[in-house]
Design a protein around this motif. Structure first.
Motif, mmCIF file in Angstrom:
data_model
loop_
_atom_site.group_PDB
_atom_site.id
_atom_site.type_symbol
_atom_site.label_atom_id
_atom_site.label_comp_id
_atom_site.label_asym_id
_atom_site.label_seq_id
_atom_site.Cartn_x
_atom_site.Cartn_y
_atom_site.Cartn_z
ATOM 1 N N GLY A 147 13.310 12.141 -56.007
ATOM 2 C CA GLY A 147 11.966 13.198 -55.431
ATOM 3 C C GLY A 147 12.678 13.203 -53.991
ATOM 4 N N ALA A 148 12.439 11.799 -53.188
ATOM 5 C CA ALA A 148 11.910 11.276 -52.189
ATOM 6 C C ALA A 148 13.565 11.393 -51.182
ATOM 7 N N GLN B 189 15.605 13.949 -51.718
ATOM 8 C CA GLN B 189 15.678 15.801 -52.236
ATOM 9 C C GLN B 189 14.404 15.766 -51.096
ATOM 10 N N LEU B 190 13.645 15.411 -50.735
ATOM 11 C CA LEU B 190 12.249 16.132 -49.543
ATOM 12 C C LEU B 190 12.670 15.024 -48.556
ATOM 13 N N LEU C 165 15.853 17.973 -47.265
ATOM 14 C CA LEU C 165 14.931 19.372 -47.064
ATOM 15 C C LEU C 165 14.395 19.016 -45.917
ATOM 16 N N GLY C 166 13.899 18.157 -45.856
ATOM 17 C CA GLY C 166 13.210 17.626 -44.184
ATOM 18 C C GLY C 166 14.032 18.138 -43.272
#
Ligand code: UDP
Ligand code: MG
Length: 317
Positions: free
Chosen positions: A276-277, A279-280, A283-284
């Motif tokens: 999750g981290a 991916q974030l 994406l950021g």
């Protein structure tokens, strides 16, 4: 006779305008056979900066004002000044006297001798704390690590640029601009001169850059000059995948070889959290670039401004 334009960007600098003008006047009088244009850019100031400049317009015909209708930021203010400047060379400087006018005669002299770009290098900044200096060093280190265009530290916007390069710089239309970076991008190998100087404290008022503004400038600078963070995002993805695979192998090993399995939920939580981290972050990073594209494709004008010149030119002394 050759003319040099001095572009001074000012945002809420009411306490500095008169003092800067007096110092400029003193220094410019030392330069013979060159005429000057002093172009103040009032970047939507909310204090009495406009009135202070207006007063100077009345008494000195060399003074002009580019009045931006609202605050557009330092980089755009310098762009507006550059667009209106008529000189054979343009000197950019801040209004707070941290770029001392005393260096101007030397800059002009170097230009007359053949240098087309005269840069200044801040050998010390007496106004800033060790913490600020450390932040600035870290900023330039990361910027230059990630950016294909190298931007030297300690080289402020206080510089002289020959008309040839000014016209070239005017061809850059991006909204999101960092002058230092654009200049590094066009920097020729020859006819460049560097003058050392010590930056004194601000004469009056406070800096307009807080920590958040400086951080935003750092992110903007990186995204303007590099797509390396996008490559980095891909590598984050690979690294995340590799870690997940390794963890999977370890869990199988524990289960079948050591007969001591880790409880399943612990593994799941850590893997989900990690992926999750990654991916974030990814994406950021992509989001930063998409945001820039969104702004750039609209091709809006960079600023809204008036040029104000002295009314009573006959009174000029
Ligand atoms: N400035 C500007 N528009 C802004 C912020 C700053 O024209 O939105 C001008 C400011 O008046 C000064 C110069 O840019 O002449 C540099 O700003 P400042 O001195 O606050 O920055 P620092 O020297 O602390 O980095
Ligand atoms: Mg300053």
């Amino acid at each position: 006779m050759k003319t040099v334009s001095i572009v001074v960007s000012a945002y809420n600098e009411e306490g500095n305008i008169e003092k800067l003008y007096q110092e400029l006047k003193k220094e410019l009088n030392k330069v013979k056979n060159v005429s000057f244009e002093i172009l103040f850019v009032n970047d939507g100031s909310k204090d009495k900066t406009f009135e202070k400049i207006e007063k100077l317009l009345q008494k000195d015909e060399r003074v002009k004002m580019v009045n931006l209708k609202r605050n557009f930021g330092h980089e755009i203010a310098m762009t507006a000044g550059m667009d209106y400047a008529k000189g054979d060379a343009v000197i950019f400087m801040d209004a707070d006297l941290q770029h001392p006018p005393v260096y101007i005669p030397q800059m002009v002299e170097e230009w007359l001798k053949g240098s087309e770009i005269v840069l200044t290098k801040r050998v010390d900044n007496v106004a800033t704390s060790w913490f600020y200096k450390l932040c600035a060093k870290t900023f330039y280190f990361i910027l230059n690590l990630l950016s294909e265009t190298k931007i030297p530290a300690s080289m402020p916007d206080f510089r002289l640029i020959d008309r040839k390069y000014v016209d070239f710089l005017k061809g850059f239309n991006e909204q999101d601009r960092l002058f230092r970076g654009l200049l590094s991008w066009i920097m020729p190998n020859d006819k460049v001169m560097v003058i050392d100087f010590i930056a004194p404290e601000r004469f009056s008022g406070h800096t307009k850059y807080n920590f958040i503004k400086s951080l935003q400038l750092a992110i903007d600078s990186i995204t303007q000059f590099s797509v390396r963070p996008l490559h980095l995002a891909t590598w984050f993805g690979f690294a995340g995948a590799a870690c997940s695979i390794l963890l999977g192998v370890w869990v199988i090993f524990e289960h079948f070889v050591q007969h001591n399995p880790t409880p399943g939920y612990a593994t799941i939580v850590s893997v989900v959290g990690f992926v999750g981290a990654v991916q974030l972050i990814t994406l950021g990073i992509i989001g930063e670039y998409i945001g820039k594209i969104h702004i750039e494709v609209k091709k809006r004008p960079l600023y809204l401004a008036d040029l104000i010149e002295g009314k009573d030119k006959d009174d000029v002394k």
